[in-house]
Design an enzyme around this catalytic site. Structure first.
Site, PDB file in Angstrom:
ATOM      1  N   GLU A 121       0.841  -1.195   0.000  1.00  0.00           N
ATOM      2  CA  GLU A 121       0.000   0.000   0.000  1.00  0.00           C
ATOM      3  C   GLU A 121       0.878   1.248   0.000  1.00  0.00           C
ATOM      4  O   GLU A 121       1.745   1.388   0.866  1.00  0.00           O
ATOM      5  CB  GLU A 121      -0.913  -0.020   1.233  1.00  0.00           C
ATOM      6  CG  GLU A 121      -1.910  -1.177   1.189  1.00  0.00           C
ATOM      7  CD  GLU A 121      -2.402  -1.594   2.565  1.00  0.00           C
ATOM      8  OE1 GLU A 121      -2.188  -0.856   3.542  1.00  0.00           O
ATOM      9  OE2 GLU A 121      -3.008  -2.683   2.656  1.00  0.00           O
ATOM     10  N   PHE A 138      -0.714  -4.724  11.137  1.00  0.00           N
ATOM     11  CA  PHE A 138      -1.627  -5.249  10.126  1.00  0.00           C
ATOM     12  C   PHE A 138      -1.346  -6.721   9.831  1.00  0.00           C
ATOM     13  O   PHE A 138      -2.083  -7.350   9.055  1.00  0.00           O
ATOM     14  CB  PHE A 138      -1.582  -4.433   8.831  1.00  0.00           C
ATOM     15  CG  PHE A 138      -1.742  -2.949   9.023  1.00  0.00           C
ATOM     16  CD1 PHE A 138      -2.287  -2.434  10.198  1.00  0.00           C
ATOM     17  CD2 PHE A 138      -1.342  -2.058   8.044  1.00  0.00           C
ATOM     18  CE1 PHE A 138      -2.417  -1.068  10.393  1.00  0.00           C
ATOM     19  CE2 PHE A 138      -1.476  -0.690   8.219  1.00  0.00           C
ATOM     20  CZ  PHE A 138      -2.003  -0.192   9.396  1.00  0.00           C
ATOM     21  N   HIS A 172      -1.340   0.699  16.030  1.00  0.00           N
ATOM     22  CA  HIS A 172      -0.275   1.157  15.116  1.00  0.00           C
ATOM     23  C   HIS A 172       1.066   1.310  15.840  1.00  0.00           C
ATOM     24  O   HIS A 172       1.921   2.067  15.376  1.00  0.00           O
ATOM     25  CB  HIS A 172      -0.645   2.513  14.504  1.00  0.00           C
ATOM     26  CG  HIS A 172      -1.590   2.448  13.341  1.00  0.00           C
ATOM     27  ND1 HIS A 172      -2.888   2.026  13.449  1.00  0.00           N
ATOM     28  CD2 HIS A 172      -1.421   2.754  12.022  1.00  0.00           C
ATOM     29  CE1 HIS A 172      -3.481   2.093  12.253  1.00  0.00           C
ATOM     30  NE2 HIS A 172      -2.605   2.531  11.375  1.00  0.00           N
ATOM     31  N   GLU A 227      -4.510  -6.680   2.766  1.00  0.00           N
ATOM     32  CA  GLU A 227      -3.279  -7.273   3.285  1.00  0.00           C
ATOM     33  C   GLU A 227      -3.144  -8.765   3.022  1.00  0.00           C
ATOM     34  O   GLU A 227      -2.067  -9.223   2.627  1.00  0.00           O
ATOM     35  CB  GLU A 227      -3.134  -6.974   4.785  1.00  0.00           C
ATOM     36  CG  GLU A 227      -2.732  -5.535   5.099  1.00  0.00           C
ATOM     37  CD  GLU A 227      -3.882  -4.569   5.030  1.00  0.00           C
ATOM     38  OE1 GLU A 227      -5.039  -5.016   4.931  1.00  0.00           O
ATOM     39  OE2 GLU A 227      -3.640  -3.351   5.098  1.00  0.00           O
TER      40      GLU A 227
HETATM   41  C1  LIG Z   1      -5.652  -2.856   7.663  1.00  0.00           C
HETATM   42  C2  LIG Z   1      -5.064  -1.536   7.398  1.00  0.00           C
HETATM   43  N1  LIG Z   1      -4.327  -1.365   6.283  1.00  0.00           N
HETATM   44  C3  LIG Z   1      -3.761  -0.171   6.040  1.00  0.00           C
HETATM   45  C4  LIG Z   1      -3.905   0.873   6.887  1.00  0.00           C
HETATM   46  C5  LIG Z   1      -3.213   2.186   6.639  1.00  0.00           C
HETATM   47  N2  LIG Z   1      -4.193   3.160   6.236  1.00  0.00           N
HETATM   48  C6  LIG Z   1      -4.780   3.957   7.139  1.00  0.00           C
HETATM   49  S1  LIG Z   1      -5.948   4.882   6.475  1.00  0.00           S
HETATM   50  C7  LIG Z   1      -5.670   4.255   4.951  1.00  0.00           C
HETATM   51  C8  LIG Z   1      -6.488   4.718   3.803  1.00  0.00           C
HETATM   52  C9  LIG Z   1      -7.908   4.410   4.047  1.00  0.00           C
HETATM   53  O1  LIG Z   1      -8.670   4.920   3.029  1.00  0.00           O
HETATM   54  P1  LIG Z   1     -10.233   4.943   3.167  1.00  0.00           P
HETATM   55  O2  LIG Z   1     -10.704   3.642   3.655  1.00  0.00           O
HETATM   56  O3  LIG Z   1     -10.757   5.401   1.874  1.00  0.00           O
HETATM   57  O4  LIG Z   1     -10.508   5.988   4.307  1.00  0.00           O
HETATM   58  P2  LIG Z   1     -10.160   7.547   4.275  1.00  0.00           P
HETATM   59  O5  LIG Z   1      -8.841   7.706   4.918  1.00  0.00           O
HETATM   60  O6  LIG Z   1     -10.158   8.013   2.875  1.00  0.00           O
HETATM   61  O7  LIG Z   1     -11.234   8.169   5.081  1.00  0.00           O
HETATM   62  C10 LIG Z   1      -4.673   3.314   4.986  1.00  0.00           C
HETATM   63  C11 LIG Z   1      -4.160   2.573   3.826  1.00  0.00           C
HETATM   64  C12 LIG Z   1      -4.667   0.640   8.046  1.00  0.00           C
HETATM   65  N3  LIG Z   1      -4.840   1.592   8.958  1.00  0.00           N
HETATM   66  N4  LIG Z   1      -5.248  -0.563   8.265  1.00  0.00           N
END
Ligand SMILES: Cc1ncc(C[n+]2csc(CCOP(=O)(O)OP(=O)(O)O)c2C)c(N)n1
Ligand SMILES: [Mg+2]
Lengths: 332, 344
Positions: free
Chosen positions: A29, A86, A129, A60
């Site tokens: 990611e 994760f 985290h 993941e």
């Molecule tokens: C399981 C997991 N994978 C990756 C992340 C890292 N991460 C945090 S927010 C995010 C983007 C999430 O996007 P979205 O679901 O569209 O929510 P937004 O932030 O746009 O509100 C990522 C990849 C995480 N927190 N949890």
């Protein structure tokens, strides 16, 4: 030899590894366009293209699983889990698939992949985290585990991982990315698989890895001022573990403590203390002590977060007691 | 989708709520700049305020989970800005006693079963809540709020299947702000018709324009009514993330032109213009609402800065239920070994 950062050293290792071997790909990611959540892979997509630096959806289990399949069939994937936490999503692929293929299939199908991730506290990133989950990895035969603490190791342990025939989990520390230090791409701190003695000492040995190396060295510095010489050994490669040098050091000093950031119960520190206790029983003057994170989830509040892991003060006080029997104030 | 004419009181109340959310999130940004936030993982929901169209269609007793960008949802369900802001600052009188922070606010009393920092992590919990309500015949529903990023998580599909199979009073709400961190949806989804995915699992599915809270509300009312009858639903709110992913992100992966265009899809400004155009409110009334929201959130910010952090010893509380011995602090363990050895 150049002065650089832990972050840059990892990036350099990826870059050199990709140049050396066209079958190396990165996937995860935000590893491409964004350059990595902590900026580690910045610009690599421009150098190697989107076929080799692959931004994935937030999936993941399939990221790790696809890396496994690619590794089985000839690529050398470096898959990234943005946070080691994760692994909770992907543990089947890590522990049941990647780790066990070679064994279950009678040695036919190896999984030469690297799983890069990062853990640890220091950013008030809260309970999901900030964990130190190396014990999950270490508890799984078939996985190799390395955890770099220095700039030079950030480079060499990753390069080494990219050459292993089996899955290697590389756990970086989010609090070390800005660490400055010397990088010599021609010379690792120690051979792959072996620990490195970061400071010599005769009175006790501190076994540690990742960011706690730096707290331990700071404590050792102060201990020296008090006349106590602590040896500090950086494990680097936690599994498989080369225990010979550790046994030698513990037998030589008769006193040891293991310092990590992970919760102590069920930890790498516990495993090491048990192992060395078995092997060094007759040489020990004191019990081998484990210093680690408190047995709690990581709280978000900065002071609580800081207070939940060992500090140089705690390491210093405990070491001083081990050697001099001078009880610290908090134990009175 | 075109929205029905405004139902006066409701539309005005929704405007007020959206304005409160906007003001709150702006103060979260200030809290960070003042160095008062616990960390920088602060995800603002500015641009996504039309979620109020759904929170307003829920009722007392309904429960929900949110993703990491959940401040707006919780305010919409009655969250107390003081306790929210204090939690974001990691303070003792925050919703979670300074343990959880921005990404983990929860309030059992208001049905908030928890914000989650694992993408997709909170989604299956509403399936379980739906089971509780179905088995007990309570008439409650449970709603999962998540981002477009979670559309890539398998657990969403497992959860939707269960909800459809068991006819649960559940709604899955995807707040599509077009980005998961730096990845725009066209780079994360092979097929972008999200409601079609949900429909394929047997859910009642809709998409609503996230610039128009009343359109969201219309769609939400139907889905909520259906969910109460055991027909689970899915709602995509089509919005735009106005700012970076978290506080440190300057969004270099998208163009200023795209941002400018995206920010034109402003649910707060759109609602205001509409209330005025349809003569449902006068400018001074709306100005007063805006000023009140600003003052309220200024107070929340001041409170969060002034209120004390939790004492160190609280870190051992709440690992287990009251009555269970707390984990033994490390210093106590070491001191015990030490005492034993000194006696020897
Ligand atoms: C399981 C997991 N994978 C990756 C992340 C890292 N991460 C945090 S927010 C995010 C983007 C999430 O996007 P979205 O679901 O569209 O929510 P937004 O932030 O746009 O509100 C990522 C990849 C995480 N927190 N949890
Ligand atoms: Mg999104």
């Amino acid at each position: 030899m150049t002065d650089t950062t832990y972050r840059e050293a990892i990036r350099q290792a990826l870059l050199d590894g990709m140049e050396a071997d066209r079958s190396v790909i990165l996937m995860g990611e935000e590893v491409g366009l964004y350059g990595g959540a902590y900026g580690v892979t910045k610009g690599l997509i421009d150098l190697f293209g989107a076929d080799r630096v692959i931004d994935t959806p937030i999936s993941e289990p399939a990221i790790i699983g696809a890396a496994i399949g690619a590794a089985m069939t000839g690529l050398r994937p470096v898959a990234e889990l943005m946070y080691v936490d994760f692994a909770g999503m992907a543990m089947d692929q890590i522990a049941n698939q990647a780790a066990k293929s070679r064994y279950m299939f009678g040695g036919q199908i190896g999984v030469p992949m690297v799983l890069r991730t990062q853990g640890g506290t220091g950013r008030s990133a809260a309970a999901q985290h900030s964990q130190s989950l190396e014990a999950w990895v270490m508890h799984t035969p078939g996985l190799r585990l390395v955890m770099p603490a220095t700039v030079n190791d950030a480079y060499h342990l990753l390069r080494g991982a990219m050459e292993q025939p089996d899955p290697v989990v590389v756990i970086e520390h989010k609090g070390l990315y800005t660490l400055k230090g010397a990088l010599d791409t021609a010379r690792p701190d120690a051979p792959w698989g072996q620990p490195a003695t970061r400071r010599a000492g005769r009175d006790l040995v501190i076994l540690t890895y990742s960011r706690m190396l730096h707290e331990s060295l700071a404590a050792a510095e102060r201990l020296a001022a008090a006349g106590v010489e602590a040896e500090v050994i950086d494990l680097r490669c936690l599994n498989p573990l080369d225990e010979g040098p550790l046994v030698d050091a513990v037998r030589r000093t008769g006193r040891a403590m293991v310092v990590t950031e992970a919760v102590v119960t069920g930890s790498v520190a516990s495993e090491l203390a048990a192992k060395l206790g078995e092997l060094c029983f007759d040489w020990l003057e004191e019990p081998i002590l484990r210093l680690g994170g408190e047995d709690i989830p990581i709280p978000v509040s900065p002071a609580l977060e800081r207070g939940s892991i060992p500090s140089a003060d705690l390491i210093h006080d405990t070491a001083l007691w081990l050697v001099t029997r001078k009880a610290p104030s908090w134990a009175a | 989708m075109t929205a029905a004419p405004l139902a006066n009181a409701g539309a005005l109340a929704r405007y007020r709520m959206m304005r409160r959310i906007r003001s709150f999130e702006e103060r979260v940004g200030e809290l960070f700049l003042k160095g008062g936030s616990a960390g920088s993982m602060l995800h603002l929901s500015i641009g996504e305020e039309a979620v109020v169209g759904l929170t307003d269609a829920m009722r007392d007793g309904d429960s929900f989970t949110t993703h990491h960008r959940g401040h707006g949802v919780f305010l919409g369900r009655g969250g107390d800005p003081n306790r929210m802001m204090a939690e974001i600052a990691g303070k003792e009188d925050g919703y979670c006693r300074g343990k959880g922070g921005s990404m983990h606010i929860a309030d059992r009393a208001l049905g908030h079963l928890g914000a989650n920092a694992i993408v997709g992590g909170g989604i299956p919990h509403v399936v379980g809540a739906g089971l509780t309500y179905r088995n007990r015949g309570t008439g409650q529903i449970s709603v999962a709020f998540f981002g477009d990023g979670a559309m890539s998580q398998g657990i969403l599909y497992e959860s939707m299947n269960m909800a459809a199979l068991w006819r649960l009073p559940v709604i899955f709400c995807c707040i599509n702000n077009q980005y998961g961190m730096g990845t725009r949806v066209d780079r994360s989804a092979g097929a972008r018709d999200f409601p079609a995915r949900a429909a394929a699992f047997g859910l009642a599915a809709a998409r609503a324009d996230g610039a128009q809270v009343e359109a969201v509300h219309d769609a939400a009312r139907d889905l909520v009514a259906g969910a109460r009858e055991g027909r689970p639903g899915f709602l995509e709110i089509d919005a735009y993330r106005f700012f970076g992913h978290a506080r440190m992100d300057k969004s270099p992966y998208r163009t200023p032109e795209e941002e400018a265009e995206g920010r034109l899809r402003d649910p707060v400004a759109t609602a205001r213009a509409r209330l005025l155009a349809e003569g449902q409110a006068a400018a001074p009334d709306l100005d007063r609402i805006d000023a009140e929201a600003g003052a309220e959130m200024d107070a929340a910010l001041a409170h969060a800065l002034a209120t004390p952090p939790p004492p160190l010893s609280t870190m051992f509380q709440d690992v287990y239920a009251p009555g269970t011995p707390a984990p033994r602090p490390q210093a106590a363990r070491l001191a015990a070994i030490l005492a034993e050895e000194l006696r020897a």
